[in-house]
Structure formats: structure tokens, C-alpha cells
Design a protein around this motif. Structure first.
Motif, mmCIF file in Angstrom:
data_model
loop_
_atom_site.group_PDB
_atom_site.id
_atom_site.type_symbol
_atom_site.label_atom_id
_atom_site.label_comp_id
_atom_site.label_asym_id
_atom_site.label_seq_id
_atom_site.Cartn_x
_atom_site.Cartn_y
_atom_site.Cartn_z
ATOM 1 N N ARG A 174 11.287 8.640 7.544
ATOM 2 C CA ARG A 174 10.890 7.279 7.185
ATOM 3 C C ARG A 174 9.722 7.317 6.215
ATOM 4 N NH1 ARG A 174 8.397 4.887 10.977
ATOM 5 N NH2 ARG A 174 7.926 6.695 12.282
ATOM 6 N N VAL A 175 9.598 6.265 5.406
ATOM 7 C CA VAL A 175 8.456 6.168 4.496
ATOM 8 C C VAL A 175 7.981 4.721 4.450
ATOM 9 C CG1 VAL A 175 10.009 5.992 2.487
ATOM 10 C CG2 VAL A 175 7.598 6.572 2.144
ATOM 11 N N ASN A 176 6.691 4.533 4.706
ATOM 12 C CA ASN A 176 6.101 3.202 4.734
ATOM 13 C C ASN A 176 4.739 3.210 4.042
ATOM 14 O OD1 ASN A 176 7.990 1.573 6.590
ATOM 15 N ND2 ASN A 176 7.590 3.399 7.820
ATOM 16 N N VAL A 177 4.275 2.021 3.718
ATOM 17 C CA VAL A 177 2.976 1.860 3.067
ATOM 18 C C VAL A 177 2.001 1.204 4.032
ATOM 19 C CG1 VAL A 177 1.737 0.837 1.116
ATOM 20 C CG2 VAL A 177 4.096 1.593 0.824
ATOM 21 N N LEU A 178 0.815 1.764 4.124
ATOM 22 C CA LEU A 178 -0.287 1.190 4.881
ATOM 23 C C LEU A 178 -1.292 0.658 3.872
ATOM 24 C CD1 LEU A 178 -2.089 0.761 7.394
ATOM 25 C CD2 LEU A 178 -2.753 3.171 7.213
ATOM 26 N N SER A 179 -1.508 -0.656 3.881
ATOM 27 C CA SER A 179 -2.354 -1.276 2.856
ATOM 28 C C SER A 179 -3.607 -1.892 3.469
ATOM 29 C CB SER A 179 -1.563 -2.331 2.083
ATOM 30 O OG SER A 179 -0.590 -1.708 1.270
ATOM 31 N N PRO A 180 -4.717 -1.163 3.415
ATOM 32 C CA PRO A 180 -5.981 -1.701 3.925
ATOM 33 C C PRO A 180 -6.565 -2.727 2.969
ATOM 34 C CG PRO A 180 -6.019 0.710 3.746
ATOM 35 C CD PRO A 180 -4.860 0.216 2.950
ATOM 36 N N GLY A 181 -7.453 -3.511 3.519
ATOM 37 C CA GLY A 181 -8.289 -4.390 2.716
ATOM 38 C C GLY A 181 -9.715 -3.872 2.736
ATOM 39 N N PRO A 182 -10.710 -4.767 2.801
ATOM 40 C CA PRO A 182 -12.110 -4.339 2.775
ATOM 41 C C PRO A 182 -12.458 -3.507 4.003
ATOM 42 C CG PRO A 182 -11.938 -6.673 3.325
ATOM 43 C CD PRO A 182 -10.575 -6.234 2.913
ATOM 44 N N THR A 183 -12.852 -2.267 3.785
ATOM 45 C CA THR A 183 -13.088 -1.334 4.884
ATOM 46 C C THR A 183 -14.443 -0.668 4.685
ATOM 47 O OG1 THR A 183 -10.697 -0.923 4.982
ATOM 48 C CG2 THR A 183 -12.127 0.623 6.154
#
Length: 244
Positions: A174-183
Motif C-alpha cells: 500500500r502507499v499513502n500520503v501523510l500530510s501534516p500542518g503546523p508542527t
């Protein structure tokens, strides 16, 4: 929790920030983790915190020979690979009219080319049940002054996941994207300062910066079988910044 017992993971950009937080969560959940990064001092410090179920390899994702050394180390010690968190990235605020070829090369060498070959070179070690996670960004969806180059490089990762999910049909990977915001990473603290972080935090509905461990928790979900029916997806961990 032990969702990742017996699994082997690679985390690029794994010595600090989100990469380190994810690596720590992976180890805590039972994985054996290889962290990869450019600064030996940071790698050594991270290893002290991660313990005996972690190894460090020094190198850059933009250098294909460095990636070969990374995966040779994984193969020699573990034989196979279950999880790849392609997290290494770079970027800076550059307004249109100020961008140079060198800026463009740096962003795309690391964020696009680096991610591509991090994943492609991992595939011979991966099999059914494998999970590839690409660290995107809320910037890949939103527009902001001076963020065009960085944002475009992160938007490319979203399409990588869609395209690679098709390429990986039949493999069980499987391949997915993890998209953070302000961290609240070390980099954010240095770049924004205290006041800058307050301004950035105020832009999302939760009105705060994420702790890196909150991003790491979602990375562990995507790495585990809890997300076994997810591929080609993007998971936003951004306090709602890019969602409304």
C-alpha cells in the motif's frame, strides 16, 4: 501497543522532528527501525533515545549511492522490509521572482527525486502487507505567499501515491500520503520563532501547533494493519488548516 511487532521500517529524515517522532512510535509499537539522515550528530542522539531496536545510516535521499547503502544495511541485518516512511524533505519561503535554479534543484532533488528513489529502491525488499508512507504537507493543497515551489513539490507526492497505487496492484503493498500542518519541530521553532509559531498556530481551527508525536501516531496507523484497506489516500493531520 504492539501493532508493529516483528516489522522492519525505514524512516528517512528520521533523526529529528516528525521523522524521529514516527521512528520512536514505530519502536514503541514493536518495529525495528532504520533511521536515515545527513547529520551524524543528530543520528547518534536519536539512537540513544530509540534504543536497541534502531540503527542509523548517514546519507542523503538525493544521493542514490547513499540510498543503496541504506537498503544494503537493511537487507544484511533484517532480510526484508515492511514499512517505508519517505519523510526527508526541504523547503523555504521564496516568492515568485526570487526563485533561482539552485532553489528549484534543491527542492526537487530532495522532495521529489529523493522520495521517488527512496521508494523505488525499497521495493525489492518489500512484499505483501508492506506500507509506504509519503510525508506530504498541508501546503500541497493550500496556496500561500512565497510557498509555490515547496507546495508544488509536496503536491507531486500526492500524485505519486495515486499513480504508484496503480503500479503496485497485485503486490499487496500500500502507499499513502501523510500530510501534516503546523508542527512544533526544531526546524519550525528556529525558522518561525515564538511569535511566528503563534501566528501560524492561529490559522487552523484548533489554533495550536501539533506536537510531532501526534503526527507520529498517525504514521503508525498507516504503517499498521489498522489501515489495511487504505491505499492512494491522503491523511491530513493539520488541525483543519487545509480542510476548510
Amino acid at each position: 501497543m504492539s501493532r508493529l511487532n516483528g516489522k522492519t521500517a525505514v524512516v528517512t529524515g528520521g533523526a529529528t522532528g516528525i521523522g524521529f517522532a514516527a521512528a520512536k512510535r514505530f519502536v514503541d509499537e514493536g518495529a525495528f527501525v532504520f533511521i536515515f539522515g545527513r547529520r551524524q550528530e543528530a543520528l547518534d542522539k536519536a539512537l540513544k533515545d530509540l534504543g536497541s531496536n534502531a540503527r542509523a545510516v548517514k546519507g542523503s535521499v538525493s544521493d542514490l549511492e547513499d540510498l543503496d547503502r541504506l537498503y544494503a544495511a537493511v537487507k544484511a541485518e533484517r532480510g526484508s522490509l515492511d514499512i517505508v516512511l519517505a519523510n526527508a524533505g526541504t523547503g523555504s519561503q521564496l516568492a515568485l521572482g526570487k526563485i533561482t535554479v539552485e532553489h528549484c534543484d534543491e527542492a526537487y532533488e530532495t522532495n521529489v527525486k529523493g522520495t521517488l528513489f527512496t521508494v523505488q529502491k525499497a521495493l525489492p525488499l518489500m512484499g505483501k502487507g508492506g506500507s509506504i508512507i509519503l510525508t506530504g504537507s498541508s501546503a500541497g493543497t493550500t496556496g500561500a505567499p512565497g510557498m509555490g515551489l515547496y507546495s508544488a513539490s509536496k503536491a507531486a507526492l500526492r500524485n505519486f501515491a495515486r499513480s504508484w497505487a496503480e503500479d503496485l496492484k497485485g503486490t499487496g503493498i500500500r502507499v499513502n500520503v501523510l500530510s501534516p500542518g503546523p508542527t512544533a519541530t526544531e526546524l519550525a521553532k528556529e525558522a518561525l520563532g515564538e511569535e511566528g509559531q503563534k501566528v501560524f498556530a492561529s490559522m487552523n481551527p484548533l489554533q495550536r501547533m501539533a506536537d510531532p508525536s501526534e503526527i507520529g501516531a498517525v504514521a503508525a496507523f498507516l504503517a499498521s494493519d489498522d489501515s489495511s484497506f487504505m491505499t492512494a489516500s491522503e491523511v491530513a493531520v493539520d488541525g483543519g488548516l487545509a480542510q476548510i
